[in-house]
Design an enzyme around this catalytic site. Structure first.
Site, short mmCIF file in Angstrom:
data_model
loop_
_atom_site.label_atom_id
_atom_site.label_comp_id
_atom_site.label_asym_id
_atom_site.label_seq_id
_atom_site.Cartn_x
_atom_site.Cartn_y
_atom_site.Cartn_z
N ARG A 227 -15.96 11.30 14.42
CA ARG A 227 -16.45 10.08 13.75
C ARG A 227 -17.08 9.09 14.73
NH1 ARG A 227 -12.63 7.81 9.06
NH2 ARG A 227 -13.34 9.68 8.01
N GLY B 180 0.84 -1.19 0.00
CA GLY B 180 0.00 0.00 0.00
C GLY B 180 0.88 1.24 0.00
N LEU B 181 0.28 2.38 0.34
CA LEU B 181 1.04 3.63 0.25
C LEU B 181 2.22 3.65 1.21
CD1 LEU B 181 1.34 6.40 -1.02
CD2 LEU B 181 -0.22 7.30 0.73
N GLN C 148 -11.29 7.18 -0.19
CA GLN C 148 -12.08 8.08 -1.04
C GLN C 148 -11.79 9.53 -0.72
OE1 GLN C 148 -16.22 7.02 -0.59
NE2 GLN C 148 -15.99 5.13 -1.75
N GLY C 149 -11.55 9.83 0.56
CA GLY C 149 -11.43 11.22 0.98
C GLY C 149 -10.23 11.89 0.34
N GLY C 150 -9.03 11.58 0.79
CA GLY C 150 -7.84 12.18 0.22
C GLY C 150 -6.76 12.29 1.26
N ALA D 220 -5.67 2.02 -1.59
CA ALA D 220 -6.27 2.17 -2.92
C ALA D 220 -7.77 2.44 -2.82
CB ALA D 220 -6.03 0.92 -3.74
N SER E 277 -4.60 9.46 7.50
CA SER E 277 -3.90 8.18 7.35
C SER E 277 -3.05 8.13 6.09
CB SER E 277 -4.90 7.02 7.36
OG SER E 277 -6.03 7.36 6.63
N LEU E 278 -3.55 8.65 4.98
CA LEU E 278 -2.70 8.63 3.78
C LEU E 278 -1.48 9.51 3.99
CD1 LEU E 278 -5.13 8.74 0.69
CD2 LEU E 278 -4.03 6.77 1.74
C1 SIN Z 1 -13.86 9.13 3.99
O1 SIN Z 1 -13.66 9.50 2.85
O2 SIN Z 1 -14.91 9.26 4.57
C2 SIN Z 1 -12.76 8.42 4.70
C3 SIN Z 1 -11.63 9.31 4.94
C4 SIN Z 1 -10.78 8.72 5.99
O3 SIN Z 1 -11.15 7.72 6.59
O4 SIN Z 1 -9.72 9.27 6.27
#
Ligand code: SIN
Length: 512
Positions: A288, A21-22, A59-61, A56, A387-388
């Site tokens: 969250r 992964g990344l 979705q968020g970024g 991969a 996290s990314l």
């Molecule tokens: C999301 O796009 O809702 C997830 C983003 C994340 O978990 O960092």
């Protein structure tokens, strides 16, 4: 553990990186050969790159201070605020200070981040961020687009060799306790003992231990179990993050409906259309864990939980959120005109192998990066899209260090026991029990039931790494008699004034 006959020995003069992964590939790209010391990185993944890794699917970024009104300091403060008292401030700053350089590094590798009219990075708002700061790609396609650029760079790099059929089965230690490589199971069950300078674990999270997850279900905390087995500290394993808006259409894994939809104004409602959390415009962008509990409660009480994007996104859905749109349409839900049924699902593991901001664990020769590591950045509740950033920023640092760490040469190794899978029927039972007793809401009676089941399974399947990982999480959850961040105890709903870490470490003899 089963004693495995090793079929082949491979000497690798450099770091062995487990995970594609990344985090793993960022480490590999930076693990450039060092004259007379190392020949570069060997990366081992259980599936072709881009398959079966959470990066991969993001979705968020990538969260980073990229605008004139933002700063690394503000980003660090939001990170601390979300983490419910257990974020290490220095590590959070070490991360957020690397925000811009990490996004720019990825952009140089070819990650096609969305741009604003002036050519800067376009950013959007996600929950618990005090301002818009998430760099995105094509609406909801960040993870795949970023990782595709990194995969291409890794495949083109002369110093990186990649095995796309290898599962981690054991870590090799010499008589001093230093990690010297790993046993990898390759296609056809062939066991290869890879002797390397050092090992970088980038093995991802634990979603596959639970019945409802947005992660690839192959991710079962096996890196954490093996790091624990060789004496690394495991930190806060009970802190599992539940995402409130997995699309509830009976799929395993569950597709995600990104939080950015709520950033755009989509609302959480029950079957009658009443708001789940409150009418205020930002109510659904609370931390969250709060939102996940509201969704969980609405579902268990029979009211149902839905994400209604009709007014906020409506006709633009397909262009703005193509991945979510495709997942909904495939399940027969048109999100332009219908609310999306949602459930809380395991999404991220904040706990894991204790490591510093360069991936160093307390065990010589062993590094951990990305989701399998607990660096102190996320505390009890990860801030969205951090996290990314952590995977890229700390992964790169670990790769640079690992390239210089260790030396080739014969070392006497300790005998090794080789890990194995749990049979499918037992795995299904374990996943159901983890979700039921160690899910969004936990209590002592449920956790004791779970621990008994895990004990039974550990006796029946002593080599099963997933059982050992589940045990760490369940025992951590039982021991934490309070509620904090992603860990909610119905029998201990209070949050103690001072947050304490849960630490688990197995005593491993170390010869001088
Ligand atoms: C999301 O796009 O809702 C997830 C983003 C994340 O978990 O960092």
């Amino acid at each position: 553990m089963r004693a495995g006959p090793v079929h082949e020995v491979r000497i690798h003069n450099g770091p062995l990186i487990i995970g594609g992964g990344l985090a793993g590939l960022s480490a590999a790209l930076e693990a450039v050969p060092v004259e007379g010391m190392s020949q570069g990185a060997l990366v081992v993944t259980p599936a072709p790159l881009l398959d079966a890794c959470s990066s991969a699917w993001a979705q968020g970024g990538m969260a980073a201070a990229l605008t004139a009104q933002d700063s690394a300091e503000l980003h660090a403060r939001d990170t601390e605020g979300a983490g419910a008292g257990l974020v290490e401030p220095d590590v959070a700053r070490a991360l957020t200070l690397r925000g811009r350089e990490t996004v720019e590094w990825l952009a140089e590798l070819g990650a096609p981040f969305d741009r604003d009219a002036a050519g800067g990075f376009a950013v959007s708002l996600e929950a618990a961020h005090s301002m818009a700061r998430v760099a995105r790609v094509g609406g909801d396609g960040a993870g795949r687009a970023i990782l595709s650029a990194v995969v291409e760079a890794a495949r083109a790099a002369d110093h990186i060799e990649i095995w796309e059929d290898g599962r981690l089965r054991a870590l090799l230690q010499d008589v001093t306790g230093r990690v010297r490589g790993a046993v990898i199971e390759r296609a056809g069950g062939r066991l290869v003992e890879v002797r390397a300078h050092s090992v970088v674990l980038a093995t991802g999270g634990v979603g596959g231990l639970f019945e409802v997850t947005t992660n690839p279900s192959a991710l079962k905390g096996e890196g954490m179990a093996l790091a624990y087995a060789v004496g690394a500290e495991v930190l806060d394993p009970e802190f599992v993050q539940f995402h409130p808006t997995a699309i509830d259409v009976g799929l395993d894994p569950a597709p995600l409906a990104t939080e950015a939809l709520r950033g755009e104004g989509a609302r959480l409602v029950d079957r009658s259309g009443a708001f789940l959390i409150g009418a205020a415009a930002d109510a659904d962008l609370a931390a969250r864990d709060i939102v996940a509990r509201a969704v969980h409660e609405a579902r268990t009480s029979g009211r149902g939980a839905y994400l209604d994007a009709r007014a906020a996104v409506g006709e633009h859905f397909a262009e703005e959120f193509p991945a979510v749109f495709a997942a909904c349409m495939a399940a027969g839900i048109d999100p332009r005109v219908q609310p999306i049924p949602v459930a809380a699902a395991v999404h991220y593991h904040m706990g894991g192998i204790a490591a510093d901001d360069a991936g160093r664990t307390g065990v010589a020769g062993l590094y951990a990066v990305g989701e399998c590591a607990a660096t102190g950045v996320h505390g009890a509740n990860r801030l969205a899209s951090n996290s990314l950033l952590e995977a890229g920023a700390f992964g790169r640092r670990a790769g640079r260090l690992a390239a210089h760490d260790g030396a080739a040469g014969e070392a006497a190794l300790r005998p090794v026991a080789v890990g194995d899978d749990l049979p499918a029927e037992a795995m299904a039972r374990l996943r159901a029990a983890m979700t039921r007793y160690c899910g969004v809401v936990r209590d002592e009676a449920g956790l004791l039931t779970l621990c008994d089941l895990i004990e039974e399974m550990a006796e029946a399947y002593p080599a099963a790494l997933s059982v050992q990982a589940a045990r760490l999480i369940a025992e951590g959850a039982l021991a934490r008699r309070e509620s904090r961040g992603g860990h909610y105890r119905a029998d201990y709903p209070q949050t103690e004034a001072v947050g304490q870490h849960t630490r688990a470490r197995r005593a491993v003899a170390v010869a001088a």
